[in-house]
Design an enzyme around this catalytic site. Sequence first.
Site, short mmCIF file in Angstrom:
data_model
loop_
_atom_site.label_atom_id
_atom_site.label_comp_id
_atom_site.label_asym_id
_atom_site.label_seq_id
_atom_site.Cartn_x
_atom_site.Cartn_y
_atom_site.Cartn_z
N GLY A 42 0.81 -1.21 0.00
CA GLY A 42 0.00 0.00 0.00
C GLY A 42 0.84 1.26 0.00
N CYS A 43 2.15 1.11 0.10
CA CYS A 43 3.04 2.26 0.05
C CYS A 43 3.62 2.35 -1.36
CB CYS A 43 4.18 2.11 1.05
SG CYS A 43 3.66 2.28 2.75
#
Length: 163
Positions: free
Chosen positions: A71-72
Amino acid sequence: MRHVINGPGGRLPHPTSIHITMTVEEKQQDIVSEFGDIEDWLDRYAAIIDAGTELDPMEEKYKVPENLIEGCQSSVWLHAELTPEGKVHFEADSNTSIVKGIIALLLSVLNDRTPDEILDADLHFINDIGLGENLSPYRANGLLAMIKQIRYYALAFKAAHHN
């Protein structure tokens, strides 16, 4: 908090034996206070980047795919261990300086805390210093992913400790 100046026999303890730990709330207030003096957002970004330079180096053996936070947009590695004292110790790193600074701020509040302290923490400092609304959508999603992963580790250690 009560401070003892003189120990038994009137001697001061050796400075390295004195360990005063701020609570989660005190640490957050400390960060809010530090950032409150910085009005310009470019200067705040510089302060966040500076925080990343204070992060202890992560051992290379922990920079493995299992420790990458999903998610980064940037690469962010997070490793956690439960200490014998029942506290969660984190090591983290990122390939970008701003994200490394963000994870450093999070860990300055949450590192070496009990799982319950981590799970119960209301991380209001993020909004108090304006970080939430001044990040790009990708960085904001990454911040949420970092918090989620930190809490996931705390929850896992809490569950394992109670079995």
